[in-house]
Scaffold this motif. Structure first.
Motif, PDB file in Angstrom:
ATOM      1  N   PHE A 194       8.730  75.207 -64.439  1.00 46.05           N
ATOM      2  CA  PHE A 194       7.941  76.145 -63.643  1.00 46.05           C
ATOM      3  C   PHE A 194       8.890  77.062 -62.868  1.00 46.05           C
ATOM      4  O   PHE A 194       9.484  76.630 -61.884  1.00 46.05           O
ATOM      5  N   PRO A 195       9.021  78.329 -63.259  1.00 38.53           N
ATOM      6  CA  PRO A 195       8.437  78.922 -64.473  1.00 38.53           C
ATOM      7  C   PRO A 195       9.283  78.602 -65.689  1.00 38.53           C
ATOM      8  O   PRO A 195      10.463  78.257 -65.561  1.00 38.53           O
ATOM      9  N   PRO A 196       8.725  78.747 -66.888  1.00 42.71           N
ATOM     10  CA  PRO A 196       9.524  78.480 -68.097  1.00 42.71           C
ATOM     11  C   PRO A 196      10.507  79.616 -68.357  1.00 42.71           C
ATOM     12  O   PRO A 196      10.259  80.760 -67.997  1.00 42.71           O
ATOM     13  N   LYS A 197      11.612  79.267 -69.000  1.00 42.46           N
ATOM     14  CA  LYS A 197      12.596  80.270 -69.402  1.00 42.46           C
ATOM     15  C   LYS A 197      12.305  80.706 -70.840  1.00 42.46           C
ATOM     16  O   LYS A 197      11.708  79.964 -71.616  1.00 42.46           O
ATOM     17  N   LEU A 198      12.753  81.888 -71.165  1.00 39.82           N
ATOM     18  CA  LEU A 198      12.505  82.397 -72.514  1.00 39.82           C
ATOM     19  C   LEU A 198      13.170  81.538 -73.573  1.00 39.82           C
ATOM     20  O   LEU A 198      12.683  81.445 -74.698  1.00 39.82           O
ATOM     21  N   ASN A 258      10.438  91.444 -67.345  1.00 44.25           N
ATOM     22  CA  ASN A 258      10.622  92.854 -67.011  1.00 44.25           C
ATOM     23  C   ASN A 258      12.081  93.248 -66.870  1.00 44.25           C
ATOM     24  O   ASN A 258      12.415  94.421 -66.926  1.00 44.25           O
ATOM     25  N   ASN A 259      12.962  92.259 -66.667  1.00 38.37           N
ATOM     26  CA  ASN A 259      14.371  92.574 -66.455  1.00 38.37           C
ATOM     27  C   ASN A 259      15.265  92.062 -67.578  1.00 38.37           C
ATOM     28  O   ASN A 259      16.480  92.020 -67.425  1.00 38.37           O
ATOM     29  N   ALA A 260      14.658  91.650 -68.700  1.00 43.86           N
ATOM     30  CA  ALA A 260      15.461  91.193 -69.823  1.00 43.86           C
ATOM     31  C   ALA A 260      16.255  92.360 -70.395  1.00 43.86           C
ATOM     32  O   ALA A 260      15.814  93.505 -70.402  1.00 43.86           O
ATOM     33  N   ALA A 261      17.459  92.038 -70.879  1.00 42.15           N
ATOM     34  CA  ALA A 261      18.361  93.092 -71.341  1.00 42.15           C
ATOM     35  C   ALA A 261      17.867  93.740 -72.628  1.00 42.15           C
ATOM     36  O   ALA A 261      18.120  94.914 -72.875  1.00 42.15           O
ATOM     37  N   GLN A 262      17.149  92.993 -73.487  1.00 37.42           N
ATOM     38  CA  GLN A 262      16.740  93.506 -74.786  1.00 37.42           C
ATOM     39  C   GLN A 262      15.321  94.054 -74.726  1.00 37.42           C
ATOM     40  O   GLN A 262      14.375  93.333 -74.450  1.00 37.42           O
ATOM     41  N   ASN A 263      15.172  95.347 -74.959  1.00 36.68           N
ATOM     42  CA  ASN A 263      13.874  96.005 -75.039  1.00 36.68           C
ATOM     43  C   ASN A 263      13.873  96.914 -76.265  1.00 36.68           C
ATOM     44  O   ASN A 263      14.930  97.172 -76.859  1.00 36.68           O
ATOM     45  N   ILE A 304       7.223 101.993 -75.908  1.00 33.22           N
ATOM     46  CA  ILE A 304       8.322 101.139 -75.483  1.00 33.22           C
ATOM     47  C   ILE A 304       7.783  99.734 -75.247  1.00 33.22           C
ATOM     48  O   ILE A 304       6.697  99.546 -74.693  1.00 33.22           O
ATOM     49  N   PHE A 305       8.539  98.721 -75.716  1.00 33.90           N
ATOM     50  CA  PHE A 305       8.141  97.324 -75.634  1.00 33.90           C
ATOM     51  C   PHE A 305       9.229  96.532 -74.909  1.00 33.90           C
ATOM     52  O   PHE A 305      10.422  96.854 -75.021  1.00 33.90           O
ATOM     53  N   ASN A 306       8.805  95.484 -74.176  1.00 31.77           N
ATOM     54  CA  ASN A 306       9.801  94.629 -73.539  1.00 31.77           C
ATOM     55  C   ASN A 306      10.309  93.590 -74.542  1.00 31.77           C
ATOM     56  O   ASN A 306      10.010  93.665 -75.733  1.00 31.77           O
ATOM     57  N   CYS A 307      11.044  92.601 -74.052  1.00 28.72           N
ATOM     58  CA  CYS A 307      11.730  91.673 -74.950  1.00 28.72           C
ATOM     59  C   CYS A 307      10.782  90.779 -75.746  1.00 28.72           C
ATOM     60  O   CYS A 307      11.185  90.193 -76.753  1.00 28.72           O
TER      61      CYS A 307
END
Length: 465
Positions: A249-253, A324-329, A344-347
């Motif tokens: 909590f919270p889970p990581k990607l 929202n702050n992941a490096a890959q988008n 535009i899409f997020n990770c």
């Protein structure tokens, strides 16, 4: 008459003793002597800590008894430590939250991963007591039954007898519930319980939860005033063998999917997802945003209930900050007539913005009007069918999405001045592929009425988007 001892007999006996064989010096005897000395040294070390504790307790008890016998005029008045309402104005507190789930045999820590902290507070001033005898007092920690009356907890007002009655004891034949350093000395009103752990889980108590409690160890200061005890929020203690299946909590990607609620490790949901290459939380979210109906069908069975499905998805989307702050988008462009429309899409392939001018200006979805959203939804379906055409972009690109509205010639609220600079409009249509757009010239005289509102004959086609 007792005969006298013969001198010669005594001399002969001494001579025999001198001639008796002495202990032989061997390596085995040497090792035996060294081991005996080592064991004696270790015993003394263990005895030292025990004796220190016993001596310290006896000295404290003697001091308390001594001051207890002094005349009342020589002791501090109780009212100096109590408020006008008669309530105690000194209280111990746990300033930081305990995690909702703890595991046995693991050192207890706060939600921030820090040692359990205890503080002495002045209830009237709402400040930590940093001076006086109570700022350097000894405190102890114990396990409490979580079944406290809510009214007592909200008001922070309970009696010493009520606190004692809620102290949770260990099960018969079991070790004490808490092990480790159960006492600490406050320094400037602050203390830490560094090495404390549970030896048993909480499944056997009525509400299946514990609380932590802390109180001062009686001494001369507590003889003249009552310091209210500290009580933490309720939490669950599980066996350490279940820690390997702990939910995050919270889970990581990068967490595996069984870290999500309702998905058990090696359970049917976990096996079905793994069979389709959905290993991590990131894989799960990417599948959810590209084709959630197919993902739900893949889980089948229990996931068909709305509650189970919503619980899984909600938990997976908990860490929005990381998303929202992941490096890959990614960016996807589609030529529509002579225009280049971009999404535009997020990770995890969630659409977060759009551009209607070839990528020169990007706008977040929250700031698109109804027509623009319909165009985006149609184009997004095409994008998810061509994920291999996504182009990666860095986080700086996404952070530059403008929080403003694009000029839309289909918006009937647009003014004549805004439309004077618009030379073309994007006209929606349809074909066998499902997506078709035409870029047509816009004349302010032929497409506007006298009130300055844009006019387009095929509004029905636009509404079908």
């Amino acid at each position: 008459m007792i005969p006298k001892r013969n001198f010669t007999d005594s001399f002969d006996q001494k001579e025999e003793e001198d001639q008796s064989p002495k202990r032989r010096f061997t390596f085995a005897n040497l090792v035996r002597d060294v081991m005996r000395a080592h064991m004696l040294h270790q015993t003394l070390i263990k005895m030292e800590s025990f004796l220190r504790k016993v001596v310290q307790e006896e000295v404290e008890r003697g001091i308390v008894n001594h001051f207890h016998t002094l005349p009342s005029s020589m002791t501090m008045n109780d009212h100096q430590f109590e408020s006008g309402s008669g309530r105690t104005c000194r209280q111990l507190r746990f300033p930081e939250k305990i995690p909702p789930v703890l595991f046995t045999n693991n050192r207890m820590e706060t939600e921030d991963g820090k040692p359990i902290r205890i503080e002495m507070w002045d209830v009237n001033s709402e400040k930590i007591v940093t001076s006086g005898s109570l700022s350097s007092i000894k405190a102890e920690i114990m396990v409490m039954d979580s079944d406290f009356e809510p009214e007592e907890l909200e008001e922070g007002d309970w009696t010493e007898e009520a606190f004692k009655s809620k102290i949770q004891r260990e099960r018969e034949g079991k070790r004490p519930l808490l092990t480790g350093e159960l006492t600490t000395w406050l320094k400037n009103g602050v203390g830490y319980f560094g090495d404390v752990s549970f030896s048993d889980n909480s499944s056997w108590v009525r509400n299946r939860k514990f609380r932590l409690g802390a109180r001062v160890v009686p001494n001369v200061s507590t003889k003249t005033t009552r310091v209210r005890e500290a009580i933490s929020q309720a939490f669950v203690v599980k066996d350490h063998r279940g820690e390997c299946q702990k939910k995050h909590f919270p889970p990581k990607l990068v967490d595996e999917t069984w870290r999500l609620k309702k998905i058990s490790k090696d359970g049917k949901f976990h096996k079905r997802l793994t069979s389709k290459g959905i290993i991590t939380v990131k894989d799960f979210l990417q599948s959810y945003y590209t084709d959630q109906s197919n993902l739900r069908q893949l889980l089948g069975g229990g996931a068909n209930t709305s509650k189970t499905w919503e619980t899984i998805v909600e938990h997976a989307n908990t860490n929005t900050c990381t998303l929202n702050n992941a490096a890959q988008n990614y960016v996807y462009y589609k030529e529509v007539g002579e225009a280049l429309v971009g999404l535009i899409f997020n990770c995890v392939y969630k659409n977060v913005g759009a551009s209607f001018d070839g990528g020169q200006n990007w706008v977040s979805l929250e700031n698109l009007n109804a027509h623009q959203m319909r165009v985006v939804e149609r184009l997004k379906c095409d994008a998810y069918k061509n994920i291999n055409q996504f182009s990666p972009v860095d986080i700086g690109f996404v952070s530059n999405i403008q929080q403003c509205e694009l000029t839309d010639p289909f918006n009937k609220q647009s003014s004549l001045d805004e439309l004077k600079n618009v030379q073309t409009i994007l006209v929606p249509g349809s074909n066998e592929n499902g997506i078709n757009y035409n870029l047509l010239p816009l004349s302010t005289t032929s497409y506007m009425n006298q009130a300055g509102d844009p006019i387009y004959d095929d509004w029905a086609a636009l509404d079908q988007l």
